[in-house]
Design a protein around this motif. Structure first.
Motif, PDB file in Angstrom:
ATOM      1  N   GLU A 140      -7.700 -26.000  80.747  1.00  0.00           N
ATOM      2  CA  GLU A 140      -6.384 -26.633  80.854  1.00  0.00           C
ATOM      3  C   GLU A 140      -6.157 -27.559  79.657  1.00  0.00           C
ATOM      4  OE1 GLU A 140      -3.711 -29.297  83.924  1.00  0.00           O
ATOM      5  OE2 GLU A 140      -5.884 -29.332  84.140  1.00  0.00           O
ATOM      6  N   MET A 141      -5.000 -27.408  79.001  1.00  0.00           N
ATOM      7  CA  MET A 141      -4.712 -28.228  77.830  1.00  0.00           C
ATOM      8  C   MET A 141      -4.390 -29.668  78.241  1.00  0.00           C
ATOM      9  SD  MET A 141      -1.790 -28.257  74.877  1.00  0.00           S
ATOM     10  CE  MET A 141      -1.502 -26.532  74.868  1.00  0.00           C
ATOM     11  N   ILE A 142      -5.216 -30.602  77.768  1.00  0.00           N
ATOM     12  CA  ILE A 142      -5.044 -32.023  78.084  1.00  0.00           C
ATOM     13  C   ILE A 142      -3.772 -32.567  77.444  1.00  0.00           C
ATOM     14  CG2 ILE A 142      -6.074 -34.329  77.901  1.00  0.00           C
ATOM     15  CD1 ILE A 142      -7.529 -32.345  79.790  1.00  0.00           C
ATOM     16  N   ASN A 143      -3.462 -32.141  76.232  1.00  0.00           N
ATOM     17  CA  ASN A 143      -2.238 -32.586  75.559  1.00  0.00           C
ATOM     18  C   ASN A 143      -1.040 -32.356  76.486  1.00  0.00           C
ATOM     19  OD1 ASN A 143      -4.294 -31.388  73.795  1.00  0.00           O
ATOM     20  ND2 ASN A 143      -3.013 -32.002  72.073  1.00  0.00           N
ATOM     21  N   GLU A 144      -0.941 -31.141  77.025  1.00  0.00           N
ATOM     22  CA  GLU A 144       0.177 -30.790  77.896  1.00  0.00           C
ATOM     23  C   GLU A 144       0.134 -31.578  79.203  1.00  0.00           C
ATOM     24  OE1 GLU A 144       2.348 -26.833  79.756  1.00  0.00           O
ATOM     25  OE2 GLU A 144       0.235 -26.701  79.189  1.00  0.00           O
ATOM     26  N   ARG A 145      -1.022 -31.714  79.772  1.00  0.00           N
ATOM     27  CA  ARG A 145      -1.154 -32.424  81.051  1.00  0.00           C
ATOM     28  C   ARG A 145      -0.670 -33.872  80.927  1.00  0.00           C
ATOM     29  NH1 ARG A 145      -4.663 -31.377  85.542  1.00  0.00           N
ATOM     30  NH2 ARG A 145      -4.153 -32.924  87.100  1.00  0.00           N
ATOM     31  N   LEU A 146      -1.056 -34.552  79.843  1.00  0.00           N
ATOM     32  CA  LEU A 146      -0.627 -35.939  79.638  1.00  0.00           C
ATOM     33  C   LEU A 146       0.887 -36.032  79.477  1.00  0.00           C
ATOM     34  CD1 LEU A 146      -3.443 -37.123  77.215  1.00  0.00           C
ATOM     35  CD2 LEU A 146      -3.171 -37.772  79.622  1.00  0.00           C
ATOM     36  N   VAL A 147       1.463 -35.100  78.748  1.00  0.00           N
ATOM     37  CA  VAL A 147       2.918 -35.089  78.566  1.00  0.00           C
ATOM     38  C   VAL A 147       3.600 -34.814  79.899  1.00  0.00           C
ATOM     39  CG1 VAL A 147       4.842 -33.848  77.478  1.00  0.00           C
ATOM     40  CG2 VAL A 147       2.839 -34.454  76.126  1.00  0.00           C
ATOM     41  N   ARG A 148       3.103 -33.834  80.628  1.00  0.00           N
ATOM     42  CA  ARG A 148       3.720 -33.445  81.908  1.00  0.00           C
ATOM     43  C   ARG A 148       3.666 -34.573  82.933  1.00  0.00           C
ATOM     44  NH1 ARG A 148       6.467 -32.977  85.406  1.00  0.00           N
ATOM     45  NH2 ARG A 148       6.791 -31.264  86.857  1.00  0.00           N
ATOM     46  N   LEU A 174      10.441 -31.818  81.699  1.00  0.00           N
ATOM     47  CA  LEU A 174      10.213 -31.925  83.145  1.00  0.00           C
ATOM     48  C   LEU A 174       9.805 -33.346  83.540  1.00  0.00           C
ATOM     49  CD1 LEU A 174       8.363 -28.538  83.746  1.00  0.00           C
ATOM     50  CD2 LEU A 174      10.689 -29.140  84.470  1.00  0.00           C
ATOM     51  N   ALA A 175       8.935 -33.961  82.748  1.00  0.00           N
ATOM     52  CA  ALA A 175       8.503 -35.340  83.041  1.00  0.00           C
ATOM     53  C   ALA A 175       9.688 -36.300  82.968  1.00  0.00           C
ATOM     54  CB  ALA A 175       7.401 -35.758  82.073  1.00  0.00           C
ATOM     55  N   LYS A 176      10.570 -36.107  82.001  1.00  0.00           N
ATOM     56  CA  LYS A 176      11.768 -36.947  81.870  1.00  0.00           C
ATOM     57  C   LYS A 176      12.687 -36.768  83.074  1.00  0.00           C
ATOM     58  CE  LYS A 176      12.348 -37.346  76.861  1.00  0.00           C
ATOM     59  NZ  LYS A 176      13.186 -36.952  75.698  1.00  0.00           N
ATOM     60  N   GLU A 177      12.926 -35.491  83.441  1.00  0.00           N
ATOM     61  CA  GLU A 177      13.800 -35.194  84.581  1.00  0.00           C
ATOM     62  C   GLU A 177      13.291 -35.854  85.856  1.00  0.00           C
ATOM     63  OE1 GLU A 177      14.084 -30.932  84.851  1.00  0.00           O
ATOM     64  OE2 GLU A 177      15.324 -30.785  83.030  1.00  0.00           O
ATOM     65  N   GLU A 178      11.972 -35.920  86.012  1.00  0.00           N
ATOM     66  CA  GLU A 178      11.371 -36.502  87.210  1.00  0.00           C
ATOM     67  C   GLU A 178      11.111 -37.995  87.076  1.00  0.00           C
ATOM     68  OE1 GLU A 178       7.966 -34.088  88.261  1.00  0.00           O
ATOM     69  OE2 GLU A 178       9.111 -32.246  87.941  1.00  0.00           O
TER      70      GLU A 178
END
Length: 186
Positions: A140-148, A174-178
Motif C-alpha cells: 500500500e502506497m503510504i504517500n497516497e494513504r497520508l493524502v487520503r 476525496l479528503a477535501k470533500e470529507e
C-alpha cells in the motif's frame, strides 16, 4: 522497461517480424509505434512498479521523510509529491496535524511486514541529497494513504517525477470533500 515493451522489442528483432514490417509500410510502422507508446504510457502500472526495492527503517524524521537502510547504509528518503505539516517550526510549535502525520507514518511502517520504495522516472535525489520515492507498506502506497487521510497535501511536483500525480490528486480531492485532517481547518 516493462514486460510489454520487452516483448515488442523481441518481436521486432525477429526476422519474420522485420519482413512483416516491410509489408506494412511506413503508415503501418507508425501505427505500431503509436500503439506501443500508448500501452507504455497509459497502463495502470507504471514502469517503476517492477523496480521496487525493499528497505528497513533506521529513523523516523516526520510524516514525509524517513531514514531507511538502503544499499547497506542509512539514507534520507523524501516521499514524492506530498507535503505533511512541519514538526519543527521557527516558533518551536508543530503545525496542526504534524504530530498526527508523523505518528501515522510511523504506525503504518512499524506494522508492515515489508517496506519498499519506488523511484519515479526522473532524478532520484533532491537538492538536499534525499532520495525521492513512493513508499509502500505491504504493497500500500503510504504517500497516497497520508493524502487520503488528510494528513498530507499534494505538493512539490518535480516533473518528470509525477507518474502518480493523478492518483494522489484524486485522494486529496476525496479528503477535501470529507473535510479530513488538514482540510478540516478550512
Amino acid at each position: 522497461m516493462n514486460n510489454k515493451n520487452k516483448k515488442i522489442l523481441n518481436q521486432l528483432n525477429n526476422r519474420q517480424s522485420r519482413n512483416k514490417l516491410k509489408k506494412l509500410g511506413l503508415p503501418g510502422i507508425i501505427l505500431i509505434i503509436i500503439i506501443a507508446a500508448a500501452s507504455y504510457y497509459f497502463t495502470e502500472d507504471s514502469p517503476a512498479d517492477e523496480d521496487r526495492t525493499e528497505v528497513t527503517v533506521d529513523h523516523y524524521i516526520d510524516g514525509d521523510t524517513t531514514r531507511f537502510y538502503y544499499n547497506g547504509q542509512s539514507e534520507s528518503f523524501r516521499y514524492l509529491i506530498i507535503d505533511t505539516p512541519e514538526l519543527n517550526t521557527s516558533t518551536g510549535d508543530p503545525e496542526p496535524f504534524a504530530v498526527e502525520a508523523a505518528d501515522r507514518t510511523q504506525e503504518l511502517l512499524e506494522n508492515a511486514e515489508t517496506i519498499e520504495v519506488e523511484f519515479d522516472v526522473g532524478p532520484e535525489t533532491d537538492h538536499h541529497g534525499r532520495y525521492l520515492v513512493y513508499v509502500y507498506a505491504d504493497g500500500e502506497m503510504i504517500n497516497e494513504r497520508l493524502v487520503r487521510e488528510g494528513l498530507a497535501s499534494v505538493r512539490y511536483l518535480n516533473p518528470p517525477n509525477t507518474s502518480r500525480q493523478q492518483q494522489l490528486e484524486d485522494a486529496e480531492r476525496l479528503a477535501k470533500e470529507e473535510g479530513l485532517g488538514i482540510w478540516s481547518l478550512e
